[in-house]
Scaffold this motif. Structure first.
Motif, PDB file in Angstrom:
ATOM      1  N   VAL A   1       0.834  -1.199   0.000  1.00 38.26           N
ATOM      2  CA  VAL A   1       0.000   0.000   0.000  1.00 38.26           C
ATOM      3  C   VAL A   1       0.870   1.251   0.000  1.00 38.26           C
ATOM      4  CG1 VAL A   1      -1.877  -1.195   1.213  1.00 38.26           C
ATOM      5  CG2 VAL A   1      -0.188   0.078   2.528  1.00 38.26           C
ATOM      6  N   HIS A   2       0.257   2.365  -0.350  1.00 38.12           N
ATOM      7  CA  HIS A   2       0.942   3.653  -0.267  1.00 38.12           C
ATOM      8  C   HIS A   2       1.167   3.999   1.205  1.00 38.12           C
ATOM      9  CE1 HIS A   2       0.392   4.443  -4.545  1.00 38.12           C
ATOM     10  NE2 HIS A   2      -0.846   3.977  -4.402  1.00 38.12           N
ATOM     11  N   ASP A   3       2.200   4.767   1.488  1.00 38.24           N
ATOM     12  CA  ASP A   3       2.545   5.103   2.869  1.00 38.24           C
ATOM     13  C   ASP A   3       1.360   5.676   3.643  1.00 38.24           C
ATOM     14  OD1 ASP A   3       5.114   4.223   2.398  1.00 38.24           O
ATOM     15  OD2 ASP A   3       5.986   6.224   2.234  1.00 38.24           O
ATOM     16  N   HIS A   4       0.589   6.543   3.012  1.00 38.16           N
ATOM     17  CA  HIS A   4      -0.521   7.188   3.725  1.00 38.16           C
ATOM     18  C   HIS A   4      -1.707   6.241   3.959  1.00 38.16           C
ATOM     19  CE1 HIS A   4      -1.670   7.793  -0.511  1.00 38.16           C
ATOM     20  NE2 HIS A   4      -2.908   7.794  -0.061  1.00 38.16           N
ATOM     21  N   GLU A   5      -1.674   5.035   3.385  1.00 34.55           N
ATOM     22  CA  GLU A   5      -2.755   4.060   3.561  1.00 34.55           C
ATOM     23  C   GLU A   5      -2.453   3.015   4.626  1.00 34.55           C
ATOM     24  OE1 GLU A   5      -4.216   4.077  -1.106  1.00 34.55           O
ATOM     25  OE2 GLU A   5      -2.778   2.574  -0.431  1.00 34.55           O
ATOM     26  N   VAL A   6      -1.240   3.032   5.172  1.00 31.02           N
ATOM     27  CA  VAL A   6      -0.813   1.968   6.086  1.00 31.02           C
ATOM     28  C   VAL A   6      -1.677   1.914   7.340  1.00 31.02           C
ATOM     29  CG1 VAL A   6       1.056   1.165   7.576  1.00 31.02           C
ATOM     30  CG2 VAL A   6       1.554   1.917   5.255  1.00 31.02           C
ATOM     31  N   GLN A   7      -1.846   3.027   8.017  1.00 30.99           N
ATOM     32  CA  GLN A   7      -2.560   3.017   9.297  1.00 30.99           C
ATOM     33  C   GLN A   7      -3.996   2.546   9.133  1.00 30.99           C
ATOM     34  OE1 GLN A   7      -0.831   3.404  12.084  1.00 30.99           O
ATOM     35  NE2 GLN A   7      -2.645   2.818  13.230  1.00 30.99           N
ATOM     36  N   GLU A   8      -4.685   3.035   8.120  1.00 36.52           N
ATOM     37  CA  GLU A   8      -6.069   2.613   7.891  1.00 36.52           C
ATOM     38  C   GLU A   8      -6.137   1.122   7.558  1.00 36.52           C
ATOM     39  OE1 GLU A   8      -9.988   4.138   5.475  1.00 36.52           O
ATOM     40  OE2 GLU A   8      -8.038   4.393   4.516  1.00 36.52           O
ATOM     41  N   THR A   9      -5.154   0.640   6.810  1.00 38.40           N
ATOM     42  CA  THR A   9      -5.118  -0.776   6.445  1.00 38.40           C
ATOM     43  C   THR A   9      -4.943  -1.657   7.678  1.00 38.40           C
ATOM     44  OG1 THR A   9      -4.192  -0.232   4.267  1.00 38.40           O
ATOM     45  CG2 THR A   9      -3.917  -2.504   5.045  1.00 38.40           C
ATOM     46  N   ILE A  10      -3.975  -1.331   8.542  1.00 35.70           N
ATOM     47  CA  ILE A  10      -3.761  -2.184   9.717  1.00 35.70           C
ATOM     48  C   ILE A  10      -4.903  -2.060  10.718  1.00 35.70           C
ATOM     49  CG2 ILE A  10      -1.267  -2.308   9.427  1.00 35.70           C
ATOM     50  CD1 ILE A  10      -0.898  -0.295  11.614  1.00 35.70           C
ATOM     51  N   GLU A  11      -5.489  -0.879  10.842  1.00 35.61           N
ATOM     52  CA  GLU A  11      -6.638  -0.731  11.742  1.00 35.61           C
ATOM     53  C   GLU A  11      -7.830  -1.539  11.243  1.00 35.61           C
ATOM     54  OE1 GLU A  11      -7.274   3.488  12.071  1.00 35.61           O
ATOM     55  OE2 GLU A  11      -5.500   3.762  13.342  1.00 35.61           O
ATOM     56  N   THR A  12      -8.037  -1.553   9.938  1.00 36.66           N
ATOM     57  CA  THR A  12      -9.140  -2.319   9.353  1.00 36.66           C
ATOM     58  C   THR A  12      -8.952  -3.813   9.595  1.00 36.66           C
ATOM     59  OG1 THR A  12      -9.529  -0.636   7.667  1.00 36.66           O
ATOM     60  CG2 THR A  12     -10.335  -2.865   7.192  1.00 36.66           C
TER      61      THR A  12
ATOM     62  N   ILE B   1       0.273  -8.437  12.791  1.00 39.50           N
ATOM     63  CA  ILE B   1       0.395  -7.651  11.566  1.00 39.50           C
ATOM     64  C   ILE B   1       1.807  -7.087  11.538  1.00 39.50           C
ATOM     65  CG2 ILE B   1      -0.418  -5.648  10.260  1.00 39.50           C
ATOM     66  CD1 ILE B   1      -3.150  -6.043  11.642  1.00 39.50           C
ATOM     67  N   PHE B   2       2.458  -7.234  10.395  1.00 45.20           N
ATOM     68  CA  PHE B   2       3.816  -6.730  10.204  1.00 45.20           C
ATOM     69  C   PHE B   2       3.811  -5.720   9.067  1.00 45.20           C
ATOM     70  CE2 PHE B   2       3.989 -11.142  11.597  1.00 45.20           C
ATOM     71  CZ  PHE B   2       4.749 -11.040  12.753  1.00 45.20           C
ATOM     72  N   VAL B   3       4.603  -4.654   9.211  1.00 43.05           N
ATOM     73  CA  VAL B   3       4.722  -3.633   8.175  1.00 43.05           C
ATOM     74  C   VAL B   3       6.202  -3.464   7.855  1.00 43.05           C
ATOM     75  CG1 VAL B   3       4.287  -1.231   7.555  1.00 43.05           C
ATOM     76  CG2 VAL B   3       2.657  -2.457   9.026  1.00 43.05           C
ATOM     77  N   ALA B   4       6.528  -3.498   6.555  1.00 44.73           N
ATOM     78  CA  ALA B   4       7.920  -3.358   6.125  1.00 44.73           C
ATOM     79  C   ALA B   4       7.977  -2.443   4.900  1.00 44.73           C
ATOM     80  CB  ALA B   4       8.505  -4.723   5.774  1.00 44.73           C
ATOM     81  N   PRO B   5       9.081  -1.719   4.748  1.00 46.70           N
ATOM     82  CA  PRO B   5       9.221  -0.879   3.556  1.00 46.70           C
ATOM     83  C   PRO B   5       9.314  -1.730   2.291  1.00 46.70           C
ATOM     84  CG  PRO B   5      11.104  -0.613   5.046  1.00 46.70           C
ATOM     85  CD  PRO B   5      10.214  -1.636   5.644  1.00 46.70           C
ATOM     86  N   THR B   6       8.786  -1.186   1.211  1.00 45.44           N
ATOM     87  CA  THR B   6       8.888  -1.827  -0.101  1.00 45.44           C
ATOM     88  C   THR B   6       9.631  -0.857  -1.007  1.00 45.44           C
ATOM     89  OG1 THR B   6       6.843  -3.040   0.211  1.00 45.44           O
ATOM     90  CG2 THR B   6       7.590  -2.762  -2.050  1.00 45.44           C
TER      91      THR B   6
END
Length: 112
Positions: A65-76, A91-96
């Motif tokens: 996802v785009h950087d600004h979409e990360v928080q909404e994605t993990i909260e969802t 849930i894991f988040v890593a740079p792409t």
């Protein structure tokens, strides 16, 4: 861009998929996986016998996802996958660094 990987109970897959579909911008890949966390697996009983299952079936959803979409994605994902019982998942988040759409040759954020 960020890669979001969520590992959770298989029974929650359709709920998570439906919730992510409502965001209308997320493609995803789904894997059937096995693993264990803090609980170290499960002890179950079958026909009077006790046995230990060290690797528990889970589902992993991966989305870039785009950087600004990360928080909404993990909260969802977290709100839909949560049962409040041990084993709900992680849930894991890593740079792409790069993405490439094979069909069109688009690269970077346009490719996702």
């Amino acid at each position: 861009m960020k890669k979001v990987e969520a590992v959770f109970r298989p029974g929650k897959l359709e709920d998570v998929r439906g919730a992510l579909d409502t965001l209308e911008r997320i493609g995803m890949t789904v894997f059937e996986v096995k693993g264990h966390g803090i609980q170290g697996g499960l002890t179950q009983h079958w026909r009077g016998e006790e046995y230990h299952v060290s690797l528990v079936p889970k589902v992993m959803v991966m989305a870039v996802v785009h950087d600004h979409e990360v928080q909404e994605t993990i909260e969802t994902i977290a709100s839909v996958a949560r049962t409040g019982v041990m084993g709900d998942g992680k849930i894991f988040v890593a740079p792409t660094e790069q993405a490439l759409r094979i069909r069109t040759g688009e690269s970077g954020p346009q490719a996702i």
